[in-house]
Motif scaffolding. Structure first.
Motif, PDB file in Angstrom:
ATOM      1  N   ASN C 123       0.715  -0.887  -0.020  1.00  9.40           N
ATOM      2  CA  ASN C 123       0.058  -0.024  -0.074  1.00  9.40           C
ATOM      3  C   ASN C 123       0.782   1.284   0.032  1.00  9.40           C
ATOM      4  O   ASN C 123       0.914   2.220   1.087  1.00  9.40           O
ATOM      5  CB  ASN C 123      -1.096  -0.090   1.357  1.00  9.40           C
ATOM      6  CG  ASN C 123      -1.911  -1.189   1.131  1.00  9.40           C
ATOM      7  OD1 ASN C 123      -2.593  -1.477   0.162  1.00  9.40           O
ATOM      8  ND2 ASN C 123      -2.132  -2.097   2.262  1.00  9.40           N
ATOM      9  N   HIS C 180      -2.888  -1.322  -8.434  1.00  5.71           N
ATOM     10  CA  HIS C 180      -4.329  -0.730  -8.463  1.00  5.71           C
ATOM     11  C   HIS C 180      -4.608   0.286  -9.470  1.00  5.71           C
ATOM     12  O   HIS C 180      -5.575   0.297 -10.180  1.00  5.71           O
ATOM     13  CB  HIS C 180      -4.707  -0.518  -6.814  1.00  5.71           C
ATOM     14  CG  HIS C 180      -5.858   0.076  -6.784  1.00  5.71           C
ATOM     15  ND1 HIS C 180      -7.084  -0.700  -6.569  1.00  5.71           N
ATOM     16  CD2 HIS C 180      -6.748   1.511  -7.065  1.00  5.71           C
ATOM     17  CE1 HIS C 180      -8.373  -0.089  -6.759  1.00  5.71           C
ATOM     18  NE2 HIS C 180      -7.918   1.130  -6.770  1.00  5.71           N
ATOM     19  N   TYR C 181      -3.542   1.097  -9.607  1.00  4.46           N
ATOM     20  CA  TYR C 181      -3.402   2.257 -10.228  1.00  4.46           C
ATOM     21  C   TYR C 181      -2.205   2.275 -10.892  1.00  4.46           C
ATOM     22  O   TYR C 181      -1.113   2.478 -10.160  1.00  4.46           O
ATOM     23  CB  TYR C 181      -3.860   3.425  -9.495  1.00  4.46           C
ATOM     24  CG  TYR C 181      -3.977   4.744 -10.284  1.00  4.46           C
ATOM     25  CD1 TYR C 181      -4.789   4.872 -11.408  1.00  4.46           C
ATOM     26  CD2 TYR C 181      -3.181   5.733  -9.831  1.00  4.46           C
ATOM     27  CE1 TYR C 181      -4.868   6.115 -12.144  1.00  4.46           C
ATOM     28  CE2 TYR C 181      -3.439   7.001 -10.324  1.00  4.46           C
ATOM     29  CZ  TYR C 181      -4.117   7.356 -11.347  1.00  4.46           C
ATOM     30  OH  TYR C 181      -4.111   8.443 -12.022  1.00  4.46           O
ATOM     31  N   ASN C 206      -5.197   6.004  -2.734  1.00  4.14           N
ATOM     32  CA  ASN C 206      -5.176   4.652  -2.830  1.00  4.14           C
ATOM     33  C   ASN C 206      -4.111   4.031  -1.794  1.00  4.14           C
ATOM     34  O   ASN C 206      -4.606   3.122  -1.232  1.00  4.14           O
ATOM     35  CB  ASN C 206      -4.613   4.374  -4.306  1.00  4.14           C
ATOM     36  CG  ASN C 206      -5.626   4.537  -5.235  1.00  4.14           C
ATOM     37  OD1 ASN C 206      -6.772   4.956  -5.171  1.00  4.14           O
ATOM     38  ND2 ASN C 206      -5.132   4.746  -6.514  1.00  4.14           N
ATOM     39  N   ALA C 209      -5.840   4.391   1.697  1.00  7.33           N
ATOM     40  CA  ALA C 209      -6.843   3.442   1.522  1.00  7.33           C
ATOM     41  C   ALA C 209      -6.663   2.018   1.613  1.00  7.33           C
ATOM     42  O   ALA C 209      -7.486   1.034   1.836  1.00  7.33           O
ATOM     43  CB  ALA C 209      -7.762   3.952   0.367  1.00  7.33           C
ATOM     44  N   LYS C 211      -5.131   0.240  -0.917  1.00  9.51           N
ATOM     45  CA  LYS C 211      -5.922  -0.538  -2.086  1.00  9.51           C
ATOM     46  C   LYS C 211      -4.651  -1.276  -2.852  1.00  9.51           C
ATOM     47  O   LYS C 211      -5.074  -1.660  -4.021  1.00  9.51           O
ATOM     48  CB  LYS C 211      -6.367   0.631  -3.085  1.00  9.51           C
ATOM     49  CG  LYS C 211      -7.853   1.331  -2.482  1.00  9.51           C
ATOM     50  CD  LYS C 211      -8.427   2.274  -3.358  1.00  9.51           C
ATOM     51  CE  LYS C 211      -9.902   2.446  -3.063  1.00  9.51           C
ATOM     52  NZ  LYS C 211     -10.578   3.631  -3.579  1.00  9.51           N
ATOM     53  N   GLY C 212      -3.554  -1.334  -2.435  1.00 11.59           N
ATOM     54  CA  GLY C 212      -2.563  -1.749  -3.042  1.00 11.59           C
ATOM     55  C   GLY C 212      -1.624  -0.788  -3.685  1.00 11.59           C
ATOM     56  O   GLY C 212      -1.756   0.383  -3.413  1.00 11.59           O
ATOM     57  N   SER C 214       0.185   1.918  -6.072  1.00  7.35           N
ATOM     58  CA  SER C 214      -0.199   2.613  -7.415  1.00  7.35           C
ATOM     59  C   SER C 214       1.125   3.376  -7.867  1.00  7.35           C
ATOM     60  O   SER C 214       2.002   3.626  -7.201  1.00  7.35           O
ATOM     61  CB  SER C 214      -1.241   4.159  -6.778  1.00  7.35           C
ATOM     62  OG  SER C 214      -2.403   3.580  -6.478  1.00  7.35           O
ATOM     63  N   ALA C 253      -8.460   1.381 -10.726  1.00  5.37           N
ATOM     64  CA  ALA C 253      -9.272   0.396  -9.971  1.00  5.37           C
ATOM     65  C   ALA C 253      -8.846  -0.958 -10.025  1.00  5.37           C
ATOM     66  O   ALA C 253      -9.867  -1.729 -10.291  1.00  5.37           O
ATOM     67  CB  ALA C 253     -10.687   0.754 -10.306  1.00  5.37           C
ATOM     68  N   GLY C 254      -7.820  -1.315 -10.263  1.00  9.17           N
ATOM     69  CA  GLY C 254      -7.544  -2.667 -10.566  1.00  9.17           C
ATOM     70  C   GLY C 254      -7.755  -3.224 -11.950  1.00  9.17           C
ATOM     71  O   GLY C 254      -7.379  -4.364 -12.248  1.00  9.17           O
TER      72      GLY C 254
END
Lengths: 367, 76, 261
Positions: C123, C180-181, C206, C209, C211-212, C214, C253-254
């Motif tokens: 992340n 993710h991005y 991201n 959050a 999300k992985g 970026s 968004a992946g």
């Protein structure tokens, strides 16, 4: 007594001790003969209990740089590997030393050079005690000779690393890593809180707040005058460590006519040799350096005052012998006994070396 | 119709005379000094046609050294 | 209207971000690094993240990034920034952790660290400056150097039979499940700077959050290394770099964005 006594491998003891000490993060890569450290940590799942992070990295290079990043934030972080992997880590270890970061590195040595062998060795003595990577630096190097010491030196290593803001290394070997012994595990401690890290490690990257300037952890300094001052500060720290942190253990030093200097697993074999020699009428003493850096020069010098000779026994071609010779200033004959390539000698071979090198005769007990 | 007045203040000592603000300006306000240099020896940027500035901040946005402040007034 | 009526704090619409240190940057005139530093400082300020950010600086021209943006920094060994960032973020999950890396750092010596951090879906945000050259060491070939491009170590132009192909690492990173991005931006015009800023802001959001990984690639210039003026560098970049490294989102968004052509 509610001592928590277990039977386990030295490598497993490292893992258990790390969780018990309250280590914040372990980052490692599998390599024989130390993979049980990572395996045990993954099985213990300390992230569920103490919150300790455990991560299998993609390489030893990545492992040591994860340690570098984690240490920069004031966390107690460690890695473990074996000789070829520790060679890969040398760049990162140099950065840790230069950035004055505490961390613990475990090297469960195997035979080299090159890919070498998976069998035990002590041939990384030079690498561990003389710096290893580029630049003028030292690591605090602890040499365990039992599973108990594998466990104990995790805590000792971190305590010293944080006290002096310098990386520490446990220099074990494949014997100590793989053998099973009784071990008393330390009591479970809590990991330090964010607030404790802020107060105890004001240099750490904890987020720039209004009450302080931004913290920058870097080993780079292009102003030569400042860079020299940085180096002088490192050297002052090393002098302080040399003055305060020498550790060793002596066996039968008082009346020793001959002295063995050996560390780690080799010291265990030599202790047996000392006992056998005494039964056979020869007073041999053993000095086991526990800190390989700082090295017990004075203790060896003192212990050898009345000695006719010193045998330095190592699982290598002769590395620690250089420090022993520095310790005794050529006042005492110093000889080497070593096996390489993963061969572990027995006590009789050690005594045989006394006969070969010093002409010592032992009473024959077989008849 | 509203009239827009703009102006920029250039930190002359920080400016490296890269010319990117001059190129970015849509109303040709900026130029580099032809002869004068700052302490570092750079021909720094200045408002050559101040009255043409619309305060769009294109110059400041592309400035790699963050040496341009932009002011803007919309006169109704 | 007189200038002194316009130049009044009440009318200020653009100023140097407060988190950009007063130090004059060591970069050459026109260097893209300065613009990216500036927008990172703006974003951290706008998001109120100064106390919550840890930056990881690379080896390369941006090695001194820590001298300019007023947050806590660690300076990594060459290529290792994503390894540091992985550990920093896992040990400090509440922090925004970002790396700032050039093409040599990220796509040559640090390829393994980059790919594995991204593949683990750390992340973190990776800011990747691709100017197709090694700036700090004097303009040698980078993994992203274009075919035919002259550098100090390809004085007659990069030949793929000798030096291999330009590495499009962002396309590679977009293929990984952990990202993710992944986006490719530029900072040579006011419009592209604004887009790049939105992209970096999104990457930071991201990361926070969880999300992985970026990745924001910024295709930039190196006028000293390319031996052109900053303006000519921008034009050369538009003509040559954007063909191999087209701007736009590669993954969001992946989901991989299909090629628009």
């Amino acid at each position: 007594m509610n001592e928590d006594i277990r039977l386990m491998k030295g490598n497993e003891a490292i893992a258990h001790a790390a969780v018990r000490y309250g280590v914040d993060g372990y980052f490692g890569y599998p390599i024989t003969p130390q993979s049980e450290v990572l395996e045990t940590l993954e099985a213990l799942m300390p992230w569920e209990t103490t919150g300790m992070v455990v991560l299998q990295a993609e390489s030893e290079i990545s492992s040591i740089n994860m340690v570098y990043g984690g240490a920069a934030t004031g966390k107690a972080v460690m890695t473990s590997s074996s000789s070829p992997g520790v060679s890969l880590m040398q760049e990162g270890i140099s950065y840790l030393a230069a950035s004055e970061l505490p961390a613990l590195i475990v090297n469960v040595m195997r035979g080299g050079p090159g890919l070498g062998t998976i069998h035990p060795s002590q041939s990384d003595y030079f690498q561990a005690t003389k710096g290893g990577g580029h630049g003028d630096y030292h690591l605090i190097v602890l040499a365990p000779s039992s599973v108990q010491e594998m466990a104990d030196f995790v805590g000792l290593g971190f305590d010293l690393a944080f006290k002096y803001r310098t990386p520490a290394m446990i220099l074990a070997d494949g014997v100590v890593g793989q053998m099973m012994e009784k071990v008393v595990l330390p009591e479970q401690r809590q990991r330090r809180t964010a607030e404790e890290i802020r107060t105890q490690c004001p240099w750490a990257l904890t987020g720039k707040t209004a009450d302080r300037k931004r913290n920058v952890v870097t080993s780079l300094e292009l102003d030569s005058a400042i860079m020299e001052k940085n180096n002088e500060r490192f050297q002052r720290t090393y002098k302080e460590i040399e003055a305060n942190e020498v550790r060793y253990q002596g066996y039968h030093l008082d009346d020793a006519e001959y002295l063995i200097v050996a560390f780690g697993s080799m010291a265990r074999i030599c202790l047996k040799a000392v006992e056998e020699a005494r039964k056979a009428g020869v007073k041999i003493g053993l000095l086991r350096p526990i800190t390989l850096w700082p090295f017990p020069y004075e203790a060896i010098c003192k212990a050898s005052e009345n000695a006719k000779g010193i045998l330095v026994a190592e699982l290598n071609a002769g590395q620690m012998i250089e420090d022993v010779r520095l310790a005794v200033h050529d006042n005492v004959p110093v000889e080497h006994f070593g096996r390489m390539g993963g061969i572990v000698p027995n006590p009789a071979e050690v005594l045989g070396a006394f006969t070969d090198k010093f002409g010592v005769k032992f009473n024959d007990q077989t008849n | 119709m509203a009239k827009i007045h703009g102006a920029v203040v250039i930190d002359e000592e920080r400016c490296k005379g890269c010319d990117l603000c001059v190129v970015a300006c849509p109303t040709n306000v900026l130029l580099l000094k032809d002869k004068e240099v700052n302490d570092r020896g750079y021909h720094y940027a200045y408002m050559a046609q101040a009255e043409a500035c619309i305060g769009c901040a294109a110059c400041a946005t592309v400035c790699p050294d963050a040496c341009i402040e932009v002011y803007r007034v919309v006169e109704k | 209207m007189e200038l002194n009526q316009i130049i009044n704090p009440a009318n200020r619409v653009y100023a140097r971000p407060a988190l950009l240190d007063d130090n004059t940057m060591h970069y050459c005139p026109g260097c893209s690094h300065g613009v990216v530093h500036k927008i990172i400082a703006e974003i951290i300020e706008e998001m109120g993240l100064q106390e919550n950010t840890i930056g990881v600086a690379p080896v390369g021209c941006a090695v001194f990034a820590y001298n300019y943006i007023d947050v806590d920094w660690v300076e990594a060994a060459h290529g290792r920034a994503p390894a540091l960032a992985s550990a920093i973020q896992r040990l400090n999950p509440e922090k925004l952790v970002f790396t700032y890396q050039g093409d040599g750092d990220l796509a040559a010596i640090g390829t393994a660290e980059t790919i594995h951090a991204a593949n683990r879906g750390e992340n973190i945000a990776i800011i990747f400056i691709n100017n197709a050259i090694y700036g700090m060491t004097g303009g040698q070939m980078a993994p992203t150097t274009l075919e035919g491009q002259k550098t100090a170590t390809t004085p007659y132009g990069r030949r793929v039979d000798l030096n291999g192909y330009p590495l499009n690492i962002s396309n590679l990173l977009a293929q990984l499940d952990g990202t993710h991005y992944v986006t490719r931006q530029a900072v040579h015009t006011a419009a592209t700077v604004r887009k790049a800023k939105s992209a970096i802001k999104k990457a930071f959001q991201n990361a926070l959050a969880g999300k992985g990984t970026s990745v924001v690639e910024v295709v930039g210039t190196c006028s000293s290394g390319w031996k052109m003026t900053p303006d000519a560098s921008n034009k050369w970049m538009e003509q040559h770099m954007f063909e191999k490294y087209p701007l736009g989102d590669l993954k969001d968004a992946g989901e991989i964005i299909p090629k628009s052509k």
